[in-house]
Scaffold this active site. Structure first.
Site, PDB file in Angstrom:
ATOM      1  CE  LYS A   1      -6.569  -3.421   5.737  1.00  0.00           C
ATOM      2  NZ  LYS A   1      -5.612  -4.392   5.442  1.00  0.00           N
TER       3      LYS A   1
ATOM      4  CG  HIS B   1      -6.679  -3.081  10.320  1.00  0.00           C
ATOM      5  ND1 HIS B   1      -5.390  -2.585  10.322  1.00  0.00           N
ATOM      6  CD2 HIS B   1      -6.670  -4.136   9.454  1.00  0.00           C
ATOM      7  CE1 HIS B   1      -4.642  -3.314   9.513  1.00  0.00           C
ATOM      8  NE2 HIS B   1      -5.376  -4.256   8.973  1.00  0.00           N
TER       9      HIS B   1
ATOM     10  CB  SER C   1      -0.339  -3.629   7.965  1.00  0.00           C
ATOM     11  OG  SER C   1      -1.532  -2.931   7.661  1.00  0.00           O
TER      12      SER C   1
ATOM     13  CG  ASP D   1      -7.055  -7.259   7.179  1.00  0.00           C
ATOM     14  OD1 ASP D   1      -6.054  -7.080   7.889  1.00  0.00           O
ATOM     15  OD2 ASP D   1      -7.351  -6.509   6.225  1.00  0.00           O
TER      16      ASP D   1
ATOM     17  NE  ARG E   1       0.210  -8.707   2.550  1.00  0.00           N
ATOM     18  CZ  ARG E   1      -0.301  -8.301   3.710  1.00  0.00           C
ATOM     19  NH1 ARG E   1      -1.374  -8.863   4.215  1.00  0.00           N
ATOM     20  NH2 ARG E   1       0.282  -7.322   4.379  1.00  0.00           N
TER      21      ARG E   1
ATOM     22  CB  CYS F   1       1.258  -6.200  14.024  1.00  0.00           C
ATOM     23  SG  CYS F   1       2.405  -4.876  13.626  1.00  0.00           S
TER      24      CYS F   1
ATOM     25  CE1 TYR G   1       1.397  -6.877  -3.128  1.00  0.00           C
ATOM     26  CE2 TYR G   1       0.286  -5.397  -1.604  1.00  0.00           C
ATOM     27  CZ  TYR G   1       0.963  -6.578  -1.858  1.00  0.00           C
ATOM     28  OH  TYR G   1       1.178  -7.449  -0.845  1.00  0.00           O
TER      29      TYR G   1
ATOM     30  NE  ARG H   1      -2.254  -1.330   3.579  1.00  0.00           N
ATOM     31  CZ  ARG H   1      -1.704  -0.564   4.504  1.00  0.00           C
ATOM     32  NH1 ARG H   1      -1.794   0.751   4.420  1.00  0.00           N
ATOM     33  NH2 ARG H   1      -1.078  -1.079   5.531  1.00  0.00           N
TER      34      ARG H   1
HETATM   35  P1  GTP Z   1      -1.974  -7.711   7.549  1.00  0.00           P
HETATM   36  O1  GTP Z   1      -2.504  -8.772   6.646  1.00  0.00           O
HETATM   37  O2  GTP Z   1      -0.923  -6.875   6.910  1.00  0.00           O
HETATM   38  O3  GTP Z   1      -3.037  -6.865   8.165  1.00  0.00           O
HETATM   39  O4  GTP Z   1      -1.106  -8.480   8.709  1.00  0.00           O
HETATM   40  P2  GTP Z   1      -1.503  -9.331   9.997  1.00  0.00           P
HETATM   41  O5  GTP Z   1      -1.756  -8.417  11.141  1.00  0.00           O
HETATM   42  O6  GTP Z   1      -2.545 -10.317   9.671  1.00  0.00           O
HETATM   43  O7  GTP Z   1      -0.121 -10.079  10.338  1.00  0.00           O
HETATM   44  P3  GTP Z   1       0.285 -11.629  10.223  1.00  0.00           P
HETATM   45  O8  GTP Z   1      -0.506 -12.505  11.135  1.00  0.00           O
HETATM   46  O9  GTP Z   1       0.317 -11.993   8.793  1.00  0.00           O
HETATM   47  O10 GTP Z   1       1.764 -11.595  10.790  1.00  0.00           O
HETATM   48  C1  GTP Z   1       2.769 -10.806  10.210  1.00  0.00           C
HETATM   49  C2  GTP Z   1       4.133 -11.212  10.700  1.00  0.00           C
HETATM   50  O11 GTP Z   1       4.181 -11.221  12.135  1.00  0.00           O
HETATM   51  C3  GTP Z   1       4.542 -12.605  10.246  1.00  0.00           C
HETATM   52  O12 GTP Z   1       5.890 -12.555   9.795  1.00  0.00           O
HETATM   53  C4  GTP Z   1       4.430 -13.443  11.488  1.00  0.00           C
HETATM   54  O13 GTP Z   1       5.331 -14.507  11.455  1.00  0.00           O
HETATM   55  C5  GTP Z   1       4.718 -12.449  12.603  1.00  0.00           C
HETATM   56  N1  GTP Z   1       4.002 -12.815  13.857  1.00  0.00           N
HETATM   57  C6  GTP Z   1       2.683 -13.079  13.968  1.00  0.00           C
HETATM   58  N2  GTP Z   1       2.349 -13.422  15.243  1.00  0.00           N
HETATM   59  C7  GTP Z   1       3.495 -13.357  15.960  1.00  0.00           C
HETATM   60  C8  GTP Z   1       3.811 -13.590  17.339  1.00  0.00           C
HETATM   61  O14 GTP Z   1       2.971 -13.917  18.167  1.00  0.00           O
HETATM   62  N3  GTP Z   1       5.125 -13.399  17.704  1.00  0.00           N
HETATM   63  C9  GTP Z   1       6.076 -13.027  16.804  1.00  0.00           C
HETATM   64  N4  GTP Z   1       7.329 -12.863  17.252  1.00  0.00           N
HETATM   65  N5  GTP Z   1       5.820 -12.804  15.495  1.00  0.00           N
HETATM   66  C10 GTP Z   1       4.555 -12.972  15.075  1.00  0.00           C
HETATM   67  C1  SPV Z   2      -2.688  -4.568   5.383  1.00  0.00           C
HETATM   68  O1  SPV Z   2      -1.723  -3.954   4.910  1.00  0.00           O
HETATM   69  O2  SPV Z   2      -3.184  -4.297   6.515  1.00  0.00           O
HETATM   70  C2  SPV Z   2      -3.244  -5.702   4.626  1.00  0.00           C
HETATM   71  C3  SPV Z   2      -2.797  -5.900   3.246  1.00  0.00           C
HETATM   72  O3  SPV Z   2      -4.115  -6.408   5.135  1.00  0.00           O
HETATM   73  S1  SPV Z   2      -3.534  -4.819   2.113  1.00  0.00           S
HETATM   74  O4  SPV Z   2      -4.688  -5.481   1.535  1.00  0.00           O
HETATM   75  O5  SPV Z   2      -2.541  -4.522   1.078  1.00  0.00           O
HETATM   76  O6  SPV Z   2      -3.966  -3.624   2.800  1.00  0.00           O
HETATM   77 MN    MN Z   3      -4.599  -5.692   7.284  1.00  0.00          MN
END
Ligand code: GTP
Ligand code: SPV
Ligand code: MN
Length: 593
Positions: A206, A226, A248, A277, A376, A250, A197, A69
Site C-alpha cells: 500500500k 486499488h 479493503s 489488489d 491473512r 470487499c 502488520y 492498517r
Molecule cells: P483486501 O485484501 O483487504 O483488499 O480485500 P479484498 O477486497 O480482496 O476482499 P476479499 O475478496 O478477501 O473478501 C473479503 C470478504 O468479503 C470475505 O469475507 C469474503 O467472504 C467476502 N466476499 C467476497 N465476495 C463476496 C460476494 O460476492 N458476496 C458476499 N456476500 N461476500 C463476499
Molecule cells: C487492504 O487492507 O486493502 C489489504 C491488506 O489489501 S493490507 O496489506 O494490510 O493493506
Molecule cells: Mn487491498
C-alpha cells in the site's frame, strides 16, 4: 551487493540511526530464505506447520494491538499541506523526520537490519519501479519474498541510479501510541515504525504501490489503483480483461479468482487472475488502457475463504504460504479460520496465542473468534491454479471495463453503467462502503471511499479526481466504467445476491455492454440491465429478485446526495468543476433541482 553510492550512503545513514548489530543483504535465494525461516522458528516468531499437509507453510501471530492498517497514524508528508489534501493526515516533512528519527534511534540495537532490494512489476519492464526496504523483521523479509520480486537482479537493474523508493521499517516496541506509517512522496521515502502488520510494514504494497505510486503516476501520466485484474475467457479463446476497485475486504481476491458457475463452465468459459489488489495502468500505443499487477503474491483475507467461496485461493495457500493470526489446529499442526469448514478444531490456539474453545464461539461476538477477522494468508501468485498466462507479461493486459463497488446494504443496485469516462469518474468519486476489519476502527459504518482509494491516495483527493479526468482525455479507446454491489441486504439482513462465482453473471452483462451486444435501461444514476439480461439459469432466485436488486431507490439516492455534497466539501477546493456538474446533473435527474 552493489556499488550504487546512493544506496550505500542511505543505508549507512539509516544504520547509524537505528544501530543494528549487523546488516544482512537479502539476495532472493532459496537457501537464504530457508535459513531465515529456521531462525524465525527457533525464536518463536514463526511456527512451522505440518510439512506433509502444508509444505513450506508457516504461522505467525502479530501483537494483539497490531492487527490491521492504522489510517489514523498514516501520514502524507508533502512540503505544502494542501498537496496532501484534506483527506490525508499531514505532517511537515521536517517535523516527521525529526519525530520518527527519535523513535528509530537505537531501535535495532541487538537486532539485524535486513536490506531487501525489490521490484514492483517485472524487473527491467517499462512498468517496473524499484525499492529497497530496510527492516528488522524476518517476518517482513519472508513476506516481501512472496509479495514482491526480490533479488540481486533488482540492484543490477537499478545500476548507479538514485531512482529507488527508500523504505525504512523498525518494529521498535510495537507501541500503538508511537506507531507511524509516514510517506514522503517528494523524497521517494517511506518510514514505518512500531508495527509488524501487513499493509503497515510490507512497504512495497500500500505504501509504495499505491500511495507513492499514485503520486508518481500523476506526475508521469499513469495510474496506480486499488484494483484486481481478471481475464474472462470465452469458449472461442478470446480473453477480455476487467479492472475492479473495491475497498479493503470487499471481495477483490474473491472476484479475481472466481470459478464460473456450471452453466458457463460447461460451455468453456474460464476466468484468469492477473492480480487481486493493485493495478498500475498506462495508455498503450494502441490507444487502450493497459494494466499490470505490480505484486508477486497475494496477501488475502483468510476468514470466509473455503472450498465453495474461493477454491482457487484455498488451493494457492496449500504450499509456500505464511498465515497470520489464524487458528493453530494442534490436532494435526495445520490452520483453521471461521468460514473454512464446519469443523473447528477441538484442540487449538486462537490468534492471540491462547487456548481456544470453539464451543464458546458466537458468530455475532467477534471477540470469540479463533482467527482474527482480518487474519491473512501470504501466498505466491504462481501457485494459484487460475493465474493468468499474462501474469509475467511485461506489457500487461488491455482493460475493457473498469468496475467500482462496495458494501451497500440498500442504495446501490447490483450493477449499473456510467454514461462515459467523465460520468464514470464521478461514479467512482461518490463510491461508498461499509467499513471492514481491514483497518482499525469501527466496522460497518458507511463512509465515502472514492475508487476504493480513500486510504491510499498519496496526494490531494481533488487532484486525484482531476488526474482521472485528465487520463480519460489521453485514452483514445477508454474502458467503460461500471459500479457493482454484491452486498444488498433484505429486510432480515441476508445478502440477496448469491455472490462469489455467480458474480460472473454480472461480468457477462458488463462485457456484453462493452461489445455493444446488449441493451440497458436508463435511470437517474446510469444504465441498469433489463432484468432478463442477467442470466439466472441454475440459480435459486426469480427474475423478480433480480428486478429488486436492480431497482434504484430514488429516495435513498436523494439522501445520499446530501452526503456526497458533504464529502466533496470535505475534499475541498480542488474537486474538479466537471464532477460538480455531474453532481448537479444527478440531482436534476433525481428531481431535486
Ligand atoms: P483486501 O485484501 O483487504 O483488499 O480485500 P479484498 O477486497 O480482496 O476482499 P476479499 O475478496 O478477501 O473478501 C473479503 C470478504 O468479503 C470475505 O469475507 C469474503 O467472504 C467476502 N466476499 C467476497 N465476495 C463476496 C460476494 O460476492 N458476496 C458476499 N456476500 N461476500 C463476499
Ligand atoms: C487492504 O487492507 O486493502 C489489504 C491488506 O489489501 S493490507 O496489506 O494490510 O493493506
Ligand atoms: Mn487491498
Amino acid at each position: 551487493m552493489t556499488k550504487n553510492q546512493h544506496v550505500l550512503n542511505w543505508i549507512n545513514e539509516m544504520a547509524a540511526m537505528t544501530q543494528p548489530d549487523k546488516i544482512v543483504w537479502i539476495d532472493g535465494s532459496e537457501e537464504q530464505a530457508e535459513q531465515l525461516r529456521a531462525e524465525a522458528c527457533s525464536t518463536g516468531e514463526m511456527i512451522k506447520l505440518n510439512q506433509e499437509l502444508l509444505p513450506n507453510c508457516y504461522l505467525h501471530r502479530t501483537a494483539i494491538n497490531d492487527v490491521a492498517r492504522v489510517e489514523g497514524r498514516t501520514f502524507i508528508c508533502t512540503s505544502k499541506k494542501e498537496d496532501a489534501g484534506n483527506i490525508n493526515n499531514w505532517m511537515a516533512p521536517a517535523e516527521a523526520y525529526s519525530k520518527l528519527s527519535k523513535l528509530y534511534t537505537g531501535a535495532m540495537k541487538g537486532r539485524t537490519m535486513y536490506v531487501i532490494p525489490y521490484s514492483m512489476g517485472i524487473v527491467n519492464s517499462d512498468f517496473a519501479k524499484y525499492g529497497i526496504e530496510l527492516t528488522d523483521s524476518i517476518y517482513v523479509v519472508l513476506n516481501m519474498l512472496i509479495m514482491t520480486r526480490v533479488g540481486t537482479n533488482v540492484l543490477e537493474a537499478l545500476g548507479d541510479s538514485p531512482d529507488f523508493i527508500k523504505g525504512l521499517h523498525a518494529k521498535a516496541d510495537i507501541d500503538e501510541e508511537n506507531r507511524y506509517i509516514v510517506h514522503f512522496p517528494e523524497d521517494n521515502t517511506i518510514w514505518s515504525v512500531n508495527s509488524g502488520y501487513g499493509g503497515n510494514v510490507l512497504l512495497g504494497k500500500k505504501c509504495f504501490a499505491l500511495r507513492i505510486a499514485s503520486y508518481l503516476g500523476r506526475k508521469e501520466g499513469w495510474m496506480a489503483e486499488h484494483m484486481l485484474i481478471l481475464g474472462l475467457e470465452y469458449p472461442d479463446g478470446d480473453i477480455k480483461y476487467i479492472g475492479a476497485a473495491f475497498p479493503s475486504a470487499c471481495g477483490k481476491t474473491n472476484l479475481a479468482m472466481l470459478i464460473p458457475p456450471e452453466i458457463y463452465k460447461s460451455k468453456g468459459y474460464k476466468v484468469w487472475c492477473v492480480g487481486d489488489d493493485i493495478a498500475w495502468l498506462r495508455v498503450g500505443s494502441d490507444g487502450r488502457l493497459w494494466a499490470v499487477n505490480p505484486e508477486n503474491g497475494f496477501f488475502g483475507v483468510a476468514p470466509g475463504t473455503n472450498e465453495k467461496s474461493n477454491p482457487n485461493a484455498l488451493a494457492t495457500t496449500k504450499r509456500d504460504t505464511i498465515f497470520t493470526n489464524v487458528v493453530h489446529n494442534l490436532e494435526n499442526n495445520t490452520v483453521w479460520w471461521e468460514g473454512l469448514d464446519n469443523n473447528p478444531p477441538a484442540n487449538a490456539i486462537d490468534w492471540k496465542g491462547q487456548k481456544w474453545d470453539y464451543t464458546k464461539y458466537n458468530k455475532s461476538d467477534k471477540s470469540t473468534c479463533g482467527a482474527h477477522p482480518n487474519s491473512r494468508f501470504t501466498a505466491k501468485a504462481i501457485n494459484c491454479p487460475c493465474i493468468s498466462k499474462e501474469f509475467n507479461n511485461p506489457a500487461g493486459v488491455p482493460i475493457s471495463a473498469i468496475v467500482f463497488g462496495g458494501r451497500r446494504a440498500k442504495t446501490a443496485p447490483l450493477v449499473y453503467q456510467s454514461k462515459n469516462w467523465q460520468h464514470g469518474t464521478f461514479v467512482g468519486s461518490i463510491m461508498a462502503s461499509e467499513t471492514t476489519a481491514a483497518a482499525a476502527g469501527a466496522v460497518g459504518v458507511v463512509r465515502r471511499d472514492p475508487m476504493a482509494m480513500r486510504p491510499f491516495v498519496g496526494y490531494d483527493m481533488g487532484d486525484y479526481f482531476a488526474h482521472w479526468l485528465e487520463m480519460g482525455k489521453k485514452i483514445p479507446n477508454p474502458p467503460k466504467i461500471f459500479n457493482v454491489n454484491w452486498f444488498r441486504l433484505d429486510n432480515e439482513g441476508h445478502f440477496i445476491w448469491p455472490g462469489f462465482g455467480d458474480n460472473m453473471r454480472v461480468l457477462m452483462w458488463i462485457l456484453d455492454r462493452c461489445a455493444d451486444k446488449v441493451g440497458a435501461v436508463e435511470t437517474p444514476i446510469g444504465y441498469v440491465p433489463n432484468a432478463e439480461d442477467i442470466n439466472i439459469e441454475g440459480l435459486d432466485l426469480t427474475i423478480d429478485t433480480i428486478r429488486e436488486l436492480l431497482s434504484v431507490d430514488v429516495e435513498a439516492w436523494k439522501e445520499d446526495v446530501s452526503n456526497i455534497h458533504e464529502f466533496y466539501n470535505l475534499v475541498g477546493d480542488r474537486v474538479p468543476a466537471e464532477l460538480k456538474e455531474e453532481l448537479a446533473a444527478l440531482e436534476a435527474r433525481l428531481g431535486l433541482i
